[in-house]
Design an enzyme around this catalytic site. Structure first.
Site, mmCIF file in Angstrom:
data_model
loop_
_atom_site.group_PDB
_atom_site.id
_atom_site.type_symbol
_atom_site.label_atom_id
_atom_site.label_comp_id
_atom_site.label_asym_id
_atom_site.label_seq_id
_atom_site.Cartn_x
_atom_site.Cartn_y
_atom_site.Cartn_z
ATOM 1 N N ASN A 149 1.008 -1.405 -0.066
ATOM 2 C CA ASN A 149 -0.118 0.197 0.051
ATOM 3 C C ASN A 149 0.750 1.094 0.138
ATOM 4 O O ASN A 149 0.298 2.336 -0.414
ATOM 5 C CB ASN A 149 -0.962 0.348 1.193
ATOM 6 C CG ASN A 149 -0.439 -0.210 2.613
ATOM 7 O OD1 ASN A 149 0.653 -0.377 2.822
ATOM 8 N ND2 ASN A 149 -1.274 0.524 3.093
ATOM 9 N N GLY A 225 2.264 -5.448 7.560
ATOM 10 C CA GLY A 225 1.231 -6.027 6.706
ATOM 11 C C GLY A 225 0.854 -6.455 7.434
ATOM 12 O O GLY A 225 0.165 -6.084 8.616
ATOM 13 N N SER A 226 -0.459 -7.569 7.303
ATOM 14 C CA SER A 226 -1.406 -8.373 7.784
ATOM 15 C C SER A 226 -1.206 -8.629 9.067
ATOM 16 O O SER A 226 -0.069 -9.246 10.169
ATOM 17 C CB SER A 226 -1.897 -9.200 6.595
ATOM 18 O OG SER A 226 -1.338 -10.278 7.057
ATOM 19 N N GLU A 247 3.784 -3.915 11.867
ATOM 20 C CA GLU A 247 3.240 -3.005 12.803
ATOM 21 C C GLU A 247 2.093 -3.537 11.762
ATOM 22 O O GLU A 247 1.990 -3.963 10.988
ATOM 23 C CB GLU A 247 4.058 -1.655 11.263
ATOM 24 C CG GLU A 247 5.299 -1.187 12.304
ATOM 25 C CD GLU A 247 5.034 -0.452 13.373
ATOM 26 O OE1 GLU A 247 3.510 -0.485 13.441
ATOM 27 O OE2 GLU A 247 5.752 0.144 14.135
ATOM 28 N N CYS A 281 -3.412 1.153 7.155
ATOM 29 C CA CYS A 281 -3.925 0.084 8.461
ATOM 30 C C CYS A 281 -4.072 1.472 9.135
ATOM 31 O O CYS A 281 -4.744 0.942 10.185
ATOM 32 C CB CYS A 281 -2.505 -0.070 8.575
ATOM 33 S SG CYS A 281 -0.698 1.008 9.202
ATOM 34 N N GLU A 459 8.385 2.193 15.537
ATOM 35 C CA GLU A 459 9.473 2.168 13.987
ATOM 36 C C GLU A 459 9.377 3.759 14.415
ATOM 37 O O GLU A 459 8.854 4.367 15.383
ATOM 38 C CB GLU A 459 8.265 2.047 12.782
ATOM 39 C CG GLU A 459 8.980 1.113 12.887
ATOM 40 C CD GLU A 459 8.757 0.503 10.960
ATOM 41 O OE1 GLU A 459 7.563 1.147 10.915
ATOM 42 O OE2 GLU A 459 9.834 0.009 9.924
#
Ligand code: ADP
Length: 489
Positions: A149, A225-226, A247, A281, A459
């Protein structure tokens, strides 16, 4: 066929090639070779040798920073090209990808500056005549695994602090969007990064990603990601006893109190959910609006949502581009149908868009649904698309409980003119980022993390480099008396 960057060399990977398509019309951008398991091994062995090389290990922070500053300048020179490439690769509007490239440049410069000014901690002396101090050292080979994304943002955000910490990086971009990662490899190579410190291994997560994270020399997994993949990687990391930064997903609530500035809140809510076509997200996908202003607010929200320009991602005024793929569009549409089956009322959108050439791509209308409670499946699961569920509230206690009633805890939005209410609500919301009277604002200086199933670790931030380092504490005895424990009595 595009070559990939393995252990400092541009080569055809030995895996099954993949293709990048433009989601606006599915024309092919490029055919890209992918890594094989042998390529993964070659890259990781070279990475291990590269970070251990004394020339890199002993290089001064200012020398490493100089490479990062050069990379930032190259990113800037190639800004227009990179923004277009990102748009072609995942269909995000050009206005948005231009912003993402700007943020990647700023991130790189910021981390380079942090590196130059980073000091090791000197601990106070606790033992007479023993001087103690703590230094930070690289972890080793870091796996950076990124989603489709926002490649440029998520990739730079991982590569730069990891390299600044003296590590080597194996970057595994999402299969659908590898083009930016390959350009980044070329940029870091041109900036003078020693060979082997960065490899870009394209390919499937289930093949290339798996081979990378299971490799015994990989010492940290930095993943965006997921939640399901993140949980799997956490298990892999636990078995190897290595650290992670994960994340993951979100289902972020936005709360509009009765005293909110309505114009600001309406625009902020729309931007929060529909920018990036909701493929973010941190998308604000659950909206709670105070009963007193609910009708007025919903009316304005629906009107403005219907005016969103959905179309050609390369046109400068486009606000929403297509979704990444047909299968993703189907998943979004399935959720909308599920919402209807659960009793939801579609106030805007709720369908794919086919007019004005949009039949060539995976366009979905910005969608607003009412008539559901927070327990509905569409309020509990991440849709990752342009779907907003709006719910009224009157009791503020119950509202906070509802907002927190989610497995996720990534972000939240609050709209009110009452700063006391804003701050007390912010304290009570379970999320890593809270926006008050704004939404989706980022800064590299501000740590980003998920609570609950939205992630582990953080992060960004001034000390973000230290997340890619390990400490070593040194005790230096200044006394020359032999240890009395060993003296024969
Ligand atoms: P999304 O639904 O956004 O594609 P994923 O979590 O599936 O989210 O993918 C994010 C990144 O993780 C991609 O680069 C993907 O290839 C990678 N990935 C997926 N599965 C694995 C796995 N088992 N091991 C390592 N990487 C994986």
């Amino acid at each position: 066929m595009k070559k990939i960057f393995i252990a400092g060399q541009w080569k055809l990977g030995r895996g099954k090639p993949t293709k990048s398509h433009y989601p606006a019309d599915y024309s092919q951008n490029a055919e890209i070779s992918t890594a094989s398991v042998d390529d993964v091994n070659d890259a990781i062995l070279a990475a291990e040798a590269a970070w251990r090389d004394p020339a890199w290990r002993n290089s001064l922070p200012s020398e490493k920073a100089a490479i990062l500053f050069k990379a930032a300048n190259l990113l800037e020179e190639k800004k227009t090209f990179l923004a277009k490439l990102q748009t072609r690769d995942n269909g995000k509007p050009i206005s948005e990808t231009t912003g993402l490239v700007n943020s990647a440049i700023a991130t790189t410069r910021y981390i380079a500056s942090c590196l130059e000014t980073l000091d090791s901690e000197l601990t106070n002396q606790r033992i007479q005549s023993v001087l103690t101090f703590t230094t930070y050292e690289p972890i080793g080979v870091v796996a950076a695994i990124t989603p489709w994304n926002s490649p440029i943002a998520s990739e730079i955000q991982k590569i730069v602090p990891a390299l600044a910490g003296g590590n080597a990086v194996i970057l595994k971009p999402a299969e659908a969007t590898s083009l930016i990662a390959l350009e980044l490899a070329a940029i870091f190579e041109e900036a003078g990064l020693p060979a082997g410190l960065l490899s870009v291994l394209t390919g499937k997560g289930s093949v290339v990603g798996e081979a990378i994270v299971h490799h015994p020399l990989v010492q940290k997994i930095s993943f965006t990601g997921s939640t399901s993949t993140g949980k799997h990687l956490a298990h892999v990391a636990a078995d190897k006893l290595i650290s992670t930064a994960l994340e993951l997903g979100g289902k972020s609530p936005t709360i509009v109190f009765a005293d909110a500035n309505i114009d600001m809140a309406v625009n902020g809510v729309i931007y929060g959910i529909f920018s990036s076509s909701g493929q973010a997200c941190i998308a604000g996908s659950r909206l709670f609006v105070h009963q007193h202003i609910y009708d007025e607010f919903l009316d304005a929200l629906v009107k403005k949502t219907k005016n969103i320009i959905v179309g050609d991602p390369e046109a400068p005024d486009t606000q929403m581009g297509p979704l990444i793929s047909e299968s993703h569009l189907k998943s979004v549409d399935d959720y909308v149908n599920m919402a209807k089956a659960e009793g939801g009322k579609v106030m805007a959108g709720g369908e794919r868009l086919m007019s004005d050439g949009r039949d060539q791509g995976s366009y979905y209308a910005p969608t607003i649904i009412t008539g559901l409670s927070n327990e509905a499946q569409v309020c509990q699961e991440e849709i990752f698309g342009p779907v907003l569920v709006v719910m009224p509230f009157s009791d503020e206690e119950a509202l906070v409980a509802e907002a927190n009633n989610s497995i996720y805890g990534l972000a939240a939005g609050i709209w009110t003119e009452d700063y006391r209410k804003a701050l007390t609500t912010a304290k009570r919301l379970e999320a890593g980022t809270i926006w008050i009277n704004t939404y989706k604002k980022f800064s590299i200086a501000t740590p980003f993390s998920g609570h609950k199933e939205s992630g582990v670790g953080k992060e960004k931030g001034r000390l973000g480099i230290l997340d890619y380092m390990q400490t070593k504490s040194i005790f230096l005895n200044l006394d020359d008396t032999p240890n009395p424990w060993c003296e024969v009595k």
